[in-house]
Write an enzyme that holds these catalytic residues in place. Structure first.
Site, short mmCIF file in Angstrom:
data_model
loop_
_atom_site.label_atom_id
_atom_site.label_comp_id
_atom_site.label_asym_id
_atom_site.label_seq_id
_atom_site.Cartn_x
_atom_site.Cartn_y
_atom_site.Cartn_z
N ARG A 167 69.91 -42.76 -38.20
CA ARG A 167 68.98 -41.26 -37.77
C ARG A 167 68.51 -41.74 -36.03
NH1 ARG A 167 63.01 -39.53 -39.72
NH2 ARG A 167 63.03 -37.09 -38.93
N PHE B 175 62.16 -40.86 -28.89
CA PHE B 175 60.93 -41.02 -30.17
C PHE B 175 61.09 -42.18 -31.64
CE2 PHE B 175 60.20 -39.38 -34.72
CZ PHE B 175 59.16 -40.08 -35.00
N GLN C 121 66.51 -45.39 -36.74
CA GLN C 121 65.63 -45.91 -37.63
C GLN C 121 67.20 -46.55 -38.71
OE1 GLN C 121 64.17 -42.76 -40.27
NE2 GLN C 121 64.23 -43.57 -42.33
N ASN D 191 58.99 -44.79 -44.97
CA ASN D 191 58.53 -44.09 -46.02
C ASN D 191 59.00 -43.55 -46.37
OD1 ASN D 191 56.30 -42.56 -44.57
ND2 ASN D 191 54.76 -44.40 -44.86
N PHE E 200 61.97 -48.58 -38.73
CA PHE E 200 62.31 -47.69 -37.51
C PHE E 200 61.66 -48.63 -36.24
CE2 PHE E 200 58.74 -45.62 -38.86
CZ PHE E 200 58.03 -45.51 -37.35
N LEU F 128 52.10 -41.31 -35.40
CA LEU F 128 51.92 -41.89 -36.37
C LEU F 128 50.96 -43.08 -36.61
CD1 LEU F 128 56.24 -42.65 -35.82
CD2 LEU F 128 54.90 -40.68 -36.98
N HIS G 105 52.15 -45.12 -40.67
CA HIS G 105 53.04 -45.93 -40.94
C HIS G 105 53.08 -47.26 -41.04
CE1 HIS G 105 56.44 -43.48 -41.54
NE2 HIS G 105 55.72 -42.16 -40.89
#
Length: 256
Positions: free
Chosen positions: A56, A61, A64, A104, A116, A125, A129
């Site tokens: 991903r 941003f 991952q 998660n 990530f 975030l 996380h």
């Protein structure tokens, strides 16, 4: 930007990720996130992330990875209970590119093997996380390269997914880590499944048992006895059969 880095705690521990877009030097925060760092370091030592893809990518941003299945729905932690708890620290915030954090299931305390790397500022975030490391030095420029990769607009999956070729623990902050033999565990699990399937099907296990006297404590004595019997058989006249003790006793009239 320098003020942001100054406010962060000192790191302890370092892991090298060798990827298809270059190397990433990841420095760690074991004091602030001990569970996450221990999990990441041990999985690296075990080769868990070797030849896995980054499944991903969202431009500016995050990137991952950490899922051996490459689907985004797999991966396991080193802990027996499965997922492990979040670890937040007031001096660790999503304020810049290169932070390494736990992915998660969009729920608290659901951390596993996936992680990530941030490709920009993403403070929404914070406290969602666990941040446990950061990419440092000139290797941060490799993140600029991967940030430009083309992705599927619907799934955020890179058209040509970059991958982790191998990992190397350069500085282990936990000397008590004992890596598991994942390959052996997988082979034993597959063998157990195969035997169970054969048993359920009503067949016998296909694995043949070989005679190995030397594995027994009395193996040498048994081999000597077999050799003596062979010599006796060769020494007998043709047509003469060696009687067993049972047969001799049955035919001996003096045996009551």
């Amino acid at each position: 930007m320098s003020e942001i880095y100054t406010s962060e705690p000192a790191t302890k521990g370092k892991v090298l990720l060798v990827t298809t877009f270059g190397e990433l030097d990841v420095e760690l925060w074991p004091k602030e996130a001990p569970k996450a760092v221990r999990n990441f370091v041990q999985l690296c030592m075990e080769g868990y992330y070797d030849n896995t893809i980054f499944h991903r990518l969202i431009k500016d941003f995050m990137l991952q990875g950490g899922d051996p299945t490459g689907t985004g729905s797999g991966g396991e932690s080193i802990y027996e209970g499965g997922a492990f708890a979040d670890e937040f620290h007031s001096r660790l915030r999503f304020t810049h590119r290169g932070l390494v954090a736990c992915a998660n299931n969009n729920e608290p305390n659901t951390n596993n093997s996936q992680f990530f790397v941030t490709l920009g500022r993403c403070e929404w975030l914070n406290r969602k996380h666990t941040i446990f490391g950061k990419v440092t030095g000139v290797t941060t420029y490799n993140l600029l390269q991967v940030n430009e990769l083309a992705t599927d607009a619907q799934t955020d999956r890179p058209i040509e997914p970059p991958s982790i070729l191998r990992t190397e623990v350069l500085w282990n902050p936990f000397e008590d880590i004992v890596p598991r033999n994942l390959q052996r565990e997988r082979e034993e699990e597959e063998e157990a499944k195969r035997l169970a399937a054969e048993k359920e099907a009503g067949g016998r296990p296909s694995k043949k048992q070989k005679k190995q006297l030397n594995l027994l404590s009395f193996g040498e004595e048994a081999e000597d006895e077999e050799a003596e019997i062979a010599e006796l058989m060769q020494a007998q006249p043709q047509g003469l059969k060696i009687k067993s003790s049972h047969e001799a006793a049955a035919r001996d009239p003096q045996a009551d």
